[in-house]
Design a protein around this motif. Sequence first.
Motif, mmCIF file in Angstrom:
data_model
loop_
_atom_site.group_PDB
_atom_site.id
_atom_site.type_symbol
_atom_site.label_atom_id
_atom_site.label_comp_id
_atom_site.label_asym_id
_atom_site.label_seq_id
_atom_site.Cartn_x
_atom_site.Cartn_y
_atom_site.Cartn_z
ATOM 1 N N HIS A 206 0.827 -1.199 0.000
ATOM 2 C CA HIS A 206 0.000 0.000 0.000
ATOM 3 C C HIS A 206 0.871 1.263 0.000
ATOM 4 C CE1 HIS A 206 -3.751 2.015 1.989
ATOM 5 N NE2 HIS A 206 -3.536 2.444 0.793
ATOM 6 N N HIS A 208 4.015 1.548 -0.685
ATOM 7 C CA HIS A 208 4.901 1.653 -1.855
ATOM 8 C C HIS A 208 4.258 2.509 -2.933
ATOM 9 C CE1 HIS A 208 7.088 -2.324 -0.835
ATOM 10 N NE2 HIS A 208 7.674 -1.296 -0.287
ATOM 11 N N ASN A 209 2.952 2.325 -3.116
ATOM 12 C CA ASN A 209 2.260 3.102 -4.137
ATOM 13 C C ASN A 209 2.416 4.591 -3.894
ATOM 14 O OD1 ASN A 209 1.197 1.106 -5.851
ATOM 15 N ND2 ASN A 209 -0.291 0.572 -4.280
ATOM 16 N N ALA A 210 2.319 4.971 -2.624
ATOM 17 C CA ALA A 210 2.475 6.395 -2.301
ATOM 18 C C ALA A 210 3.917 6.843 -2.524
ATOM 19 C CB ALA A 210 2.060 6.655 -0.865
ATOM 20 N N ILE A 211 4.846 6.045 -2.032
ATOM 21 C CA ILE A 211 6.246 6.448 -2.103
ATOM 22 C C ILE A 211 6.731 6.506 -3.540
ATOM 23 C CG2 ILE A 211 8.588 5.691 -1.559
ATOM 24 C CD1 ILE A 211 7.509 4.679 1.105
ATOM 25 N N PHE A 212 6.370 5.508 -4.314
ATOM 26 C CA PHE A 212 6.860 5.474 -5.689
ATOM 27 C C PHE A 212 6.167 6.514 -6.550
ATOM 28 C CE2 PHE A 212 9.852 1.975 -6.487
ATOM 29 C CZ PHE A 212 9.920 1.467 -5.204
ATOM 30 N N THR A 213 4.883 6.756 -6.282
ATOM 31 C CA THR A 213 4.186 7.770 -7.067
ATOM 32 C C THR A 213 4.820 9.130 -6.833
ATOM 33 O OG1 THR A 213 2.142 6.533 -6.906
ATOM 34 C CG2 THR A 213 1.954 8.829 -7.520
ATOM 35 N N ARG B 169 -2.357 12.452 -9.643
ATOM 36 C CA ARG B 169 -1.535 11.899 -8.575
ATOM 37 C C ARG B 169 -2.315 10.813 -7.840
ATOM 38 N NH1 ARG B 169 -0.368 13.881 -3.388
ATOM 39 N NH2 ARG B 169 1.806 13.748 -2.772
ATOM 40 N N ILE B 172 -2.775 7.703 -10.028
ATOM 41 C CA ILE B 172 -1.553 6.897 -10.131
ATOM 42 C C ILE B 172 -1.380 6.076 -8.866
ATOM 43 C CG2 ILE B 172 0.972 6.993 -10.320
ATOM 44 C CD1 ILE B 172 0.636 9.557 -11.928
ATOM 45 N N PHE B 173 -1.633 6.712 -7.724
ATOM 46 C CA PHE B 173 -1.517 6.013 -6.442
ATOM 47 C C PHE B 173 -2.471 4.827 -6.386
ATOM 48 C CE2 PHE B 173 -3.347 5.738 -2.080
ATOM 49 C CZ PHE B 173 -2.247 5.190 -1.449
ATOM 50 N N ARG B 174 -3.709 5.036 -6.831
ATOM 51 C CA ARG B 174 -4.718 3.980 -6.709
ATOM 52 C C ARG B 174 -4.571 2.907 -7.774
ATOM 53 N NH1 ARG B 174 -7.939 8.621 -5.856
ATOM 54 N NH2 ARG B 174 -8.453 8.619 -8.048
ATOM 55 N N LEU B 180 5.412 -0.273 -9.746
ATOM 56 C CA LEU B 180 5.852 0.852 -8.919
ATOM 57 C C LEU B 180 6.771 1.777 -9.701
ATOM 58 C CD1 LEU B 180 6.519 -1.014 -5.565
ATOM 59 C CD2 LEU B 180 4.651 0.554 -6.072
ATOM 60 N N LYS B 181 7.626 1.165 -10.506
ATOM 61 C CA LYS B 181 8.574 1.951 -11.280
ATOM 62 C C LYS B 181 7.823 2.832 -12.287
ATOM 63 C CE LYS B 181 12.780 1.127 -13.913
ATOM 64 N NZ LYS B 181 13.721 0.102 -14.344
ATOM 65 N N LYS B 183 4.815 3.908 -12.025
ATOM 66 C CA LYS B 183 4.135 4.978 -11.286
ATOM 67 C C LYS B 183 5.080 6.149 -11.063
ATOM 68 C CE LYS B 183 0.674 2.281 -8.911
ATOM 69 N NZ LYS B 183 -0.184 2.228 -7.748
ATOM 70 N N ASN B 184 6.289 5.786 -10.670
ATOM 71 C CA ASN B 184 7.284 6.814 -10.404
ATOM 72 C C ASN B 184 7.612 7.600 -11.669
ATOM 73 O OD1 ASN B 184 10.575 7.286 -10.152
ATOM 74 N ND2 ASN B 184 9.356 7.867 -8.379
ATOM 75 N N GLN B 185 7.812 6.870 -12.763
ATOM 76 C CA GLN B 185 8.172 7.532 -14.022
ATOM 77 C C GLN B 185 7.069 8.465 -14.493
ATOM 78 O OE1 GLN B 185 8.847 3.826 -16.060
ATOM 79 N NE2 GLN B 185 11.042 4.253 -16.251
ATOM 80 N N MET B 187 4.591 9.871 -12.743
ATOM 81 C CA MET B 187 4.391 11.024 -11.874
ATOM 82 C C MET B 187 5.504 12.042 -12.074
ATOM 83 S SD MET B 187 2.252 12.266 -9.754
ATOM 84 C CE MET B 187 2.427 13.965 -9.275
#
Lengths: 691, 630
Positions: A206, A208-213, B169, B172-174, B180-181, B183-185, B187
């Motif tokens: 859960h 991770h989604n916040a941290i990675f986003t 934002r 992307i979180f949901r 995960l990668k 999502k990061n890219q 955002m």
Amino acid sequence: MHGRPRKALKQEDEAALSAKAEKLRSLQALFLANHHNSIYSKEALDVSAKLLEVNPECYTAWNYRKLAVQHLLSNSDSDPHVIFQDELKLVEIALRKNFKSYGAWHHRKWVLSKGHSSIGHEMRLLNGFQKADPRNFHAWNYRRFVAELMKRSDEDELKYTEEVIGANFSNYSAWHNRSVLLSNLLKKKAEGYFPKENFLEEEFEHVHNAIFTDPDDQSGWFYHLWLIDQTVKTDAPLLVSSWPSHGSRITLIGDNNLRGCGLSLLNGTLLGTGTLPIILDFNQAVEGINSSTVAIESELLKEELIWKPLSMNNSNTAKVWVVYLNLGNMELLPSKAYSVQIKVGHSKGIAFSNGNHYSDPSQISFKVLVQTASAEPAEGQGGKRTTWKDTNFHKIDHFQESDAILSADNNPHIPTTSNWCSEEIAEEITKFRDLLSEYDCKIGKLTLARLLTALDLLSSHHDGRKSNTEEVLQLYTDLMKLDPTHSLYYKDKHSLISLKRITSTRDSLLPYCYHYKDATETITGYVCLRLQSLSLSRMGSIENLLWVQMLDLSHNELQSIEGLEGMQLLSCLNLSHNKIRSFTALVPLKLVKSLKVLNISNNELGSHLIDTTRYLCPSPVSHTEEFAWERFEILAGSVSATNFWEAFLIFGSLELTELNITGNAVADENFRSFLVKVLPTLKWLDDEELS
Amino acid sequence: MSESQEPSYPPIDPVNFDLIIVGTGLSESVIAAAASAAGKTILHLDPNFFYGSHFASLSFLDLTTYLTSPNPLPAAVTTTDSDDVVVDLLHQPLCSNVEIVSYDESSFLLENSRKFNIDLGGPRALFSADKTIDLLLKSGAAQYLEFKGIDESFVYEANGGLANVPDSRGAIFRDKKLSLKEKNQLMRFFKLVQQHLDDTQEEKISEEDLEIPFVSFLEKMNLPPKIKSILLYAIAMVDYDQDNHEISKDLLKTKDGIDCLAQYSSSVGRFPNAPGAMLYPIYGEGELPQAFCRRAAVKGCIYVVYSYQYDRRKHGSGIMLSRTLACLAFPRAFFLNARIVAVGMDSNFAIRILDYTIVLRMPVVSLLMDKYFVVRKDAVEVKCKRNFIFVIFKPTMQVTGLYKGVRLASSQDLYSHQLILDPSLTIPSSLSLSPRDYPSERLQMLSQRDIKGIVARGICITRSSIKPDVSNCSVVYPPRSLYPEQVTSIKALQIGSNLAACPAGTFILYFSTLCNDANEGKNLLKAAMNALLTLPVSRNTESISSVQSDSEDTKPIVLWSALYIQKLITSKFEFISSTSTPDGNLNYNDLLDAAEKLFGQMYPNEEFFPKVTSPEDPTDGDDNGLTLDS
């Protein structure tokens, strides 16, 4: 509310403000008059209500309302429902005026706790407030209160936090509430939440989604830190180290008569009183160490022992506990091995402050031997002076079997951790390496360092695993450069890891161990641990250093020596050329009764007007410590030395024979003469022999 | 289409106007509103019996009739007036290759026909922050409209079905499908764009990067194909495959891509009641042109309203409204045979109902052109005729004719300086008249329209949603997501009953894609429909359907579907101007730009909807000016 810039006041606003202030003043005067005269008429109540509607921060008015409510309730014909309903209405109006008024929220709690009001409305009210400002911690706090009152299930509340986080994950309060709820569920061993593995994995996913986003948003990281802590931490207290260690042989050297007062511990002077300390070091502060929870069996035991917590705030919890075995009046036979057995935790009572009990009964046994000194006892020690010159130290090629050197590798107390924990941490490490390869961020580096440290901790006793110490040290070094604002924190971490590495095995310790030999001395001297010039800013790994009697920490960057109180055998300490800023930083030494020689030259004592560590230290005004005012006044005498009380507090209870304090701003003539009076045992001060 | 007897046309007075507009499509209505706001005298006519032309929302029955039997113009009225050349207009249906399949055995659709408001130019929605919203607010048309947010946006994945478009934002979180990668890219890319657009930030995307294709920029930023596809097709809404440079007709430039992203992300959450990026007007997109027409009417534009045919059964018996109220709505309209019924006491609602009840139909059958018109070399000739003054600058001597006016079906002649025709009206290219009398060159120019390609559209009516618990949503099928040869992206929109577009328990799905030919387009749309819906193959093969039910039981079953092809005709400014057909985009921005441009060409000195501050127009450009149904 968040993210709303403050606007500069306009001319007309200022006029309106002063009018408002005028009104408020008159209301307040009226209200206070009522309050002083205990008038609880309807008119008087209206005045207080009006005041609170304008200024909900007026705590006195809330308290007045509480008194009024009690007064009204005492009337037999009053209806409590109506009275409390009025209070709730008033609080609601006040909250609409200022959502963050502590007084208003407390008053509401008080009203509700009286139990005459329906709780159903509270949830509706909260939902409204929390929709308007989902991050407000007052509302979250109150929500926990109401949820408990309503007996709303933690699972339902958990779902609520999930919704709020889903809408906007930048919400410390929501994440925090999650950690509170999960802790509750874990404590209750609720189905699906115990053992912790059941929910931790999902929670990691859960967050991770916040941290990675958005790695730049901190709220997720904080929750992640909590999760790491949950994963790594042991539920029950653990004994991590002891002195003497299990299976060791302690050789005591006494004079020919074995009168006890000259008893030495392996070439070092033990307490002049002829006592043998026994030290227990736990993984966290524990309470409840006493003769029933820790049983000592030995023929050396003649009286009831009193365990002492080595804590600086006089509390009954401490990480390190000590007891002194008095051998002074005992006839000890040379070449006989006296065995001592210590049984820890065979009966219940040892616990963490959170109530978790010690659940791993263990036993430590060691032998005590007595030897007659081959040379004259150190009768004339007063004539000698300990010098910390390099020429006095001689490298040790290898340890003698008899050397009571302790290190992590001969510590028998292996913490048992499940495989799941280290696997989970290893997975986290992979994830965060990925993130860092994608996006270089400080908090990511810090987390990686913490994870690697945690993994090392978890797997330290599993053979064959590669230690990550080098990488962790490199990460902290990088962080010091990247983030100078927090470099002290990183430096502390760096120091702790360095110390851990140094003390991990006997072999790793060896390069830092020296024999101390005075030019005039012929016998083999102390084993001295020299940790100088290592850029240390903190002490750590004390559990591996319980044996140390002579410690050289010079030329480091120490600002604090927290933890040193655990080193109960320490008799010579060199802290010269460090960054000690105040005497309060030296408080741990008060507990090291064996200390004889102290060098604190070339520090920053007296150079800083503001002592940022003062709050850590007991002070005469805080009443946590018996402070011998009379003695202090006699000693300080005519000298305007009221500022010396801190020094008095530290040195007044020590029996130092040598002290070096040169190179500190505080060390002027006045101060030196004061020290001489405080320390009557002192023979050498600042390289000068006292007559 | 329910009127049976031909009405009698009373004469319209006056007969001279600044501008005559034929057709009530969005562009025509916007220009009508803008020109009336600029104080022009305008006559707005429509050959159809409904508002909106190609942007109309029709009942089920009206839609099928419209698609299957295009409405020809009434026969031209031949008169002996010899002053002007009379050129008969041709009506060319804009929907071709119509293919309708109905699986509705219980005649549910026919019985509930009036409960449908099906868009002709769908799929279409508005971005919360796009210029259409600004225009609605600026023009005052917003006060006649009510919107609702499109709940979710999806992107179709070749093997994963529908995935939420991670467009914010929170989204992307949901998101459950991105790694995960990724999502990061994603955002970080959003942040880069934000930073670029933020004037207070120093860091900008370099000028060179802004000029390269957006797809190359995304590659340069090391974004993986999945993210690239989402950004290009689901957020920037690009039509053509950007990776295939040979096929690609237009490569989006970085700076335009950034603008699209900026519009999308500022749309998300602009209105608290609309969590997504898009809005849709309640009662269908046909509401938009009507709102502009109402705006034009308030400013003095004349609408010819001749008949009332109102049978919205769901409203039951109505209340008779006085002609005064009707006149208030259309102060200068001609109420002929007007019996206006409104339901409910709410005045806004009543006025909205008025829009439905006032039925237009005044076809223009012919153009009137000057017979003789001689211009001398380097001379300026001023010619007065029927109180009009024409000033013409022409360097060469030429025999030519100029537009003068139009002849209505009622055989009345009306005159104006300028004329706008909707794109379905054209002039025959081969003329039987003698060339000596006829300004053939000019008219030939008018008969040749710029066709910029074709768009295939599809409509499906279903009984269940493509995504459980989601009523209104958009779907993008990126290129190659359906099959490797798919070079254009397909846009789809599902509208449920809470937008008053269909009866409860039904859903309308709109599809569109650009294409090169009708077959290609239809095949694409069929594939898109098949991917999300079940098209009953045959009514008698129950064995097959029972086998299918295992694997495809979650797919909604199609009750009715239609496919049709539209040519993309752009607007044109000539002595007779014409407007454009509905384009292949999801929003109205390009269409409105074209309308604004046409307005600017016609009236170079007039402002397009000047800012008004009179209390009569409560639109202050604030977000509050828009009515959003929660």
